[in-house]
Every structure is written in structure tokens, then in C-alpha cells.
Write a protein that holds these residues in place. Structure first.
Motif, mmCIF file in Angstrom:
data_model
loop_
_atom_site.group_PDB
_atom_site.id
_atom_site.type_symbol
_atom_site.label_atom_id
_atom_site.label_comp_id
_atom_site.label_asym_id
_atom_site.label_seq_id
_atom_site.Cartn_x
_atom_site.Cartn_y
_atom_site.Cartn_z
ATOM 1 N N ASP A 191 0.840 -1.192 0.000
ATOM 2 C CA ASP A 191 0.000 0.000 0.000
ATOM 3 C C ASP A 191 0.879 1.247 0.000
ATOM 4 O O ASP A 191 1.816 1.370 0.800
ATOM 5 C CB ASP A 191 -0.921 -0.005 1.220
ATOM 6 N N ALA A 192 0.561 2.175 -0.891
ATOM 7 C CA ALA A 192 1.394 3.362 -1.058
ATOM 8 C C ALA A 192 1.397 4.250 0.182
ATOM 9 O O ALA A 192 2.386 4.946 0.448
ATOM 10 C CB ALA A 192 0.921 4.160 -2.271
ATOM 11 N N THR A 193 0.317 4.226 0.955
ATOM 12 C CA THR A 193 0.219 5.091 2.138
ATOM 13 C C THR A 193 0.798 4.429 3.380
ATOM 14 O O THR A 193 1.602 5.017 4.097
ATOM 15 C CB THR A 193 -1.240 5.486 2.392
ATOM 16 N N THR A 194 0.387 3.179 3.622
ATOM 17 C CA THR A 194 0.842 2.502 4.843
ATOM 18 C C THR A 194 2.215 1.868 4.679
ATOM 19 O O THR A 194 2.869 1.557 5.669
ATOM 20 C CB THR A 194 -0.153 1.407 5.248
ATOM 21 N N THR A 195 2.629 1.637 3.425
ATOM 22 C CA THR A 195 3.879 0.935 3.065
ATOM 23 C C THR A 195 3.903 -0.497 3.581
ATOM 24 O O THR A 195 4.965 -1.111 3.632
ATOM 25 C CB THR A 195 5.137 1.690 3.567
ATOM 26 N N ARG A 196 2.742 -1.043 3.940
ATOM 27 C CA ARG A 196 2.646 -2.430 4.383
ATOM 28 C C ARG A 196 1.946 -3.263 3.315
ATOM 29 O O ARG A 196 1.256 -2.734 2.455
ATOM 30 C CB ARG A 196 1.889 -2.524 5.713
ATOM 31 N N LYS A 197 2.138 -4.570 3.401
ATOM 32 C CA LYS A 197 1.508 -5.485 2.451
ATOM 33 C C LYS A 197 0.010 -5.549 2.685
ATOM 34 O O LYS A 197 -0.451 -5.629 3.830
ATOM 35 C CB LYS A 197 2.110 -6.884 2.586
ATOM 36 N N ALA A 198 -0.751 -5.528 1.601
ATOM 37 C CA ALA A 198 -2.214 -5.665 1.672
ATOM 38 C C ALA A 198 -2.644 -6.684 0.620
ATOM 39 O O ALA A 198 -2.032 -6.803 -0.441
ATOM 40 C CB ALA A 198 -2.906 -4.329 1.424
ATOM 41 N N THR A 199 -3.704 -7.416 0.935
ATOM 42 C CA THR A 199 -4.194 -8.479 0.055
ATOM 43 C C THR A 199 -5.577 -8.129 -0.474
ATOM 44 O O THR A 199 -6.440 -7.649 0.276
ATOM 45 C CB THR A 199 -4.271 -9.820 0.805
ATOM 46 N N ASN A 200 -5.779 -8.370 -1.764
ATOM 47 C CA ASN A 200 -7.095 -8.179 -2.384
ATOM 48 C C ASN A 200 -7.877 -9.480 -2.280
ATOM 49 O O ASN A 200 -7.661 -10.414 -3.057
ATOM 50 C CB ASN A 200 -6.927 -7.759 -3.843
ATOM 51 N N VAL A 201 -8.762 -9.552 -1.310
ATOM 52 C CA VAL A 201 -9.559 -10.749 -1.027
ATOM 53 C C VAL A 201 -10.867 -10.664 -1.805
ATOM 54 O O VAL A 201 -11.504 -9.601 -1.847
ATOM 55 C CB VAL A 201 -9.851 -10.858 0.484
ATOM 56 N N ILE A 202 -11.275 -11.775 -2.417
ATOM 57 C CA ILE A 202 -12.551 -11.784 -3.121
ATOM 58 C C ILE A 202 -13.544 -12.689 -2.398
ATOM 59 O O ILE A 202 -13.166 -13.681 -1.786
ATOM 60 C CB ILE A 202 -12.419 -12.217 -4.588
ATOM 61 N N PHE A 203 -14.798 -12.311 -2.477
ATOM 62 C CA PHE A 203 -15.894 -13.126 -1.949
ATOM 63 C C PHE A 203 -17.097 -12.903 -2.849
ATOM 64 O O PHE A 203 -17.171 -11.904 -3.573
ATOM 65 C CB PHE A 203 -16.215 -12.764 -0.500
ATOM 66 N N GLY A 204 -18.024 -13.854 -2.830
ATOM 67 C CA GLY A 204 -19.183 -13.668 -3.681
ATOM 68 C C GLY A 204 -20.030 -14.914 -3.827
ATOM 69 O O GLY A 204 -19.969 -15.830 -3.010
ATOM 70 N N HIS A 205 -20.799 -14.926 -4.887
ATOM 71 C CA HIS A 205 -21.668 -16.046 -5.244
ATOM 72 C C HIS A 205 -21.168 -16.623 -6.562
ATOM 73 O O HIS A 205 -20.590 -15.910 -7.392
ATOM 74 C CB HIS A 205 -23.112 -15.563 -5.387
ATOM 75 N N LYS A 206 -21.386 -17.906 -6.775
ATOM 76 C CA LYS A 206 -20.820 -18.570 -7.954
ATOM 77 C C LYS A 206 -21.298 -17.966 -9.272
ATOM 78 O O LYS A 206 -20.630 -18.108 -10.305
ATOM 79 C CB LYS A 206 -21.111 -20.063 -7.926
ATOM 80 N N LYS A 207 -22.435 -17.257 -9.270
ATOM 81 C CA LYS A 207 -22.927 -16.672 -10.512
ATOM 82 C C LYS A 207 -22.119 -15.451 -10.947
ATOM 83 O O LYS A 207 -22.323 -14.929 -12.047
ATOM 84 C CB LYS A 207 -24.400 -16.290 -10.384
ATOM 85 N N ALA A 208 -21.201 -14.997 -10.096
ATOM 86 C CA ALA A 208 -20.437 -13.799 -10.420
ATOM 87 C C ALA A 208 -19.449 -14.026 -11.544
ATOM 88 O O ALA A 208 -19.208 -13.130 -12.358
ATOM 89 C CB ALA A 208 -19.698 -13.301 -9.175
ATOM 90 N N LEU A 209 -18.849 -15.223 -11.598
ATOM 91 C CA LEU A 209 -17.743 -15.473 -12.521
ATOM 92 C C LEU A 209 -18.021 -16.669 -13.408
ATOM 93 O O LEU A 209 -18.737 -17.591 -13.016
ATOM 94 C CB LEU A 209 -16.458 -15.751 -11.747
ATOM 95 N N THR A 210 -17.408 -16.663 -14.581
ATOM 96 C CA THR A 210 -17.379 -17.852 -15.424
ATOM 97 C C THR A 210 -15.942 -18.072 -15.874
ATOM 98 O O THR A 210 -15.168 -17.113 -16.037
ATOM 99 C CB THR A 210 -18.311 -17.716 -16.640
ATOM 100 N N PHE A 211 -15.592 -19.341 -16.068
ATOM 101 C CA PHE A 211 -14.199 -19.697 -16.355
ATOM 102 C C PHE A 211 -14.183 -20.957 -17.201
ATOM 103 O O PHE A 211 -14.991 -21.863 -17.007
ATOM 104 C CB PHE A 211 -13.450 -19.929 -15.043
ATOM 105 N N ALA A 212 -13.277 -20.996 -18.151
ATOM 106 C CA ALA A 212 -13.098 -22.192 -18.975
ATOM 107 C C ALA A 212 -11.608 -22.400 -19.199
ATOM 108 O O ALA A 212 -10.854 -21.449 -19.391
ATOM 109 C CB ALA A 212 -13.820 -22.057 -20.314
ATOM 110 N N SER A 213 -11.199 -23.670 -19.160
ATOM 111 C CA SER A 213 -9.784 -23.995 -19.331
ATOM 112 C C SER A 213 -9.659 -25.358 -19.991
ATOM 113 O O SER A 213 -10.467 -26.256 -19.749
ATOM 114 C CB SER A 213 -9.081 -24.009 -17.967
ATOM 115 N N GLN A 214 -8.644 -25.494 -20.839
ATOM 116 C CA GLN A 214 -8.419 -26.781 -21.500
ATOM 117 C C GLN A 214 -6.943 -26.949 -21.836
ATOM 118 O O GLN A 214 -6.300 -26.023 -22.363
ATOM 119 C CB GLN A 214 -9.244 -26.904 -22.779
ATOM 120 N N MET A 215 -6.413 -28.115 -21.510
ATOM 121 C CA MET A 215 -5.073 -28.483 -21.956
ATOM 122 C C MET A 215 -5.206 -28.974 -23.391
ATOM 123 O O MET A 215 -5.649 -30.097 -23.646
ATOM 124 C CB MET A 215 -4.492 -29.569 -21.064
#
Length: 255
Positions: A191-215
Motif C-alpha cells: 500500500d502506497a500510504t501505509t507501506t505495508r503489504k495488503a491483500t485483495n480478497v474476493i468473496f461472492g456467489h458462484k454466478k459472479a464469474l465464469t471460467f473455462a480452461s483446457q489443456m
């Protein structure tokens, strides 16, 4: 790839003899672009394979698969938090009340073992104010927050109505309707102000995101310049936020 979203159905007042009005729900489409790719490639020398007590190609391929998952996780978790609805983030989160502090640049929420349960309950309340369903909710925590959970009142099994505490069995499971996931691949910034590490935590419901992956490709080839084999794999993937109102962003630091 076309992703169909679930439409909202209108609720009307019923009057005896008044008849019914039927609506025609339409499912909006969101285009999911499979536009990202990652690969691995390594060589196995015949001498190494002969002298090794384990099957090098199999073990290294398994490890490559695990590293691929980590790399993709870092891409997604490092990006999607910014897509959360404005009402589900910041120092005045809450679509109805604006009364929940989810943290913001310069002022992360300081998480301690004393307040972590309260903060996660507030995350649930943020989703409540967006009328998100109670089921299929999730929160992804960094390892240090999981440690805070185990040091909190959660260690007392009676708090959760369980027979065995999370501190004893190591499992978090469900918490205030959230399925709790742990990841070391989340977006962490100084964080530019506190100069300490901060984490971007996500929370929600499964309808928020979609994802597809294939080898899409996994190949073993003769090494043209040496004795042995060449092993390579290509993984294509894509993701999209399809309902920002169903996802929240907690900007947190270790308190």
C-alpha cells in the motif's frame, strides 16, 4: 464462447379474479473469450532417466500440471477483484446502507484474530444487501487470514455448533454461508500510504464469474539435438465477470 445469464423474474401482487400477466424472460449472453494461454516445456535426458529411481517424465509432468494451476490462479485472482460492484467494495460498502468497511487504497482493513469473524460476517452482509442467494457463496482467503481464523473464536467448536474445532482438525469448511477457500495466489500489493503489504480478497456467489480452461496439447517428442525426450504442454483459458453485484472485494492487511 457464449455464456447465458439467468434473468430476474418479476414478482407481482395477486388479486383474486384479476388474471395473470405472463412475462417472457430473456437470457442475456456474455461472450467468454478463451484468449489466454500458458505452456510448459522440458527435456529428459536418457542418462538421467536411466539412472533415476523414479519415472522422471511422469513426475515432472505431474509437477508441471500443478504449476500450471498455480499460474492460472495467479492471473485470475490477481484481476477479478477489480470487477466487483462499487457498492461491494471500499470504506462504505453495502448497496442499501453503505455501512461496511471493506477497505480502500491507503486504508486497508486491519485483520486480527479478534475481528476476523466480524469482518467476514460483514462480507456476508454486503452480499445480503445485493440480494445474493444464501447458497453457493464463497470467500477466498490468503494463508495468513486462515491462520487468524484458527486463532479466533473459531477454535471453540461451540461457536460453530461443531463437535470438533477448526483449530484441532485444520478444516474451515463453511462460515456464515461462505465456503472458505485458501490460496497463496492472491493479489498482494504494498500500500502506497501505509507501506505495508495488503491483500485483495474476493468473496461472492458462484454466478459472479465464469471460467473455462483446457489443456489443448500435451506432446512427447524425440530430442533432435540430444538423447532423450522433449515434453511440452499448452493450456488455453479464459474468464469473465458476468455479475459484478454478486462479487465483493475486501482490501485487507495483517493487523
Amino acid at each position: 464462447m457464449q455464456i447465458r445469464t439467468t434473468p430476474s423474474i418479476t414478482i407481482n401482487d395477486y388479486v383474486i379474479g384479476g388474471g395473470l400477466n405472463y412475462e417472457k424472460p430473456t437470457s442475456d449472453k456474455v461472450e467468454l473469450h478463451i484468449d489466454q494461454a500458458k505452456y510448459f516445456a522440458f527435456e529428459v535426458n536418457d542418462i538421467d532417466a536411466y539412472q533415476a529411481d523414479i519415472k522422471l517424465m511422469d513426475d515432472w509432468s505431474d509437477d508441471a500440471g500443478q504449476q500450471m494451476k498455480i499460474a492460472i490462479d495467479k492471473v485470475i485472482l490477481g484481476d477479478v477483484f477489480a470487477d466487483a460492484a462499487a457498492e461491494n467494495a471500499g470504506a462504505a460498502a453495502g448497496a442499501e446502507s453503505g455501512s461496511y468497511n471493506m477497505g480502500e487504497a491507503g486504508a486497508p482493513v486491519a485483520i486480527t484474530k479478534a475481528n476476523i469473524l466480524d469482518v467476514l460476517v460483514d462480507c456476508g452482509s454486503v452480499l445480503d444487501e445485493q440480494n445474493c442467494p444464501d447458497t453457493d457463496r464463497y470467500v477466498v482467503l490468503p494463508a495468513w487470514m486462515n491462520g487468524m481464523l484458527k486463532k479466533s473464536d473459531l477454535r471453540d467448536a461451540s461457536v460453530m455448533g461443531d463437535s470438533e474445532s477448526a483449530f484441532r482438525n485444520g478444516k474451515v469448511g463453511m462460515l456464515d454461508r461462505f465456503t472458505v477457500y485458501i490460496s497463496n495466489n492472491m493479489s498482494t500489493v504494498t500500500d502506497a500510504t501505509t507501506t505495508r503489504k495488503a491483500t485483495n480478497v474476493i468473496f461472492g456467489h458462484k454466478k459472479a464469474l465464469t471460467f473455462a480452461s483446457q489443456m489443448t496439447n500435451m506432446e512427447t517428442l524425440p530430442n533432435p539435438s540430444d538423447f532423450g525426450k522433449l515434453v511440452r504442454g499448452l493450456n488455453v483459458f479464459g474468464y469473465e465477470t458476468i455479475d459484478p453485484n454478486a462479487m465483493g472485494h475486501l482490501y485487507a492487511e495483517r493487523g
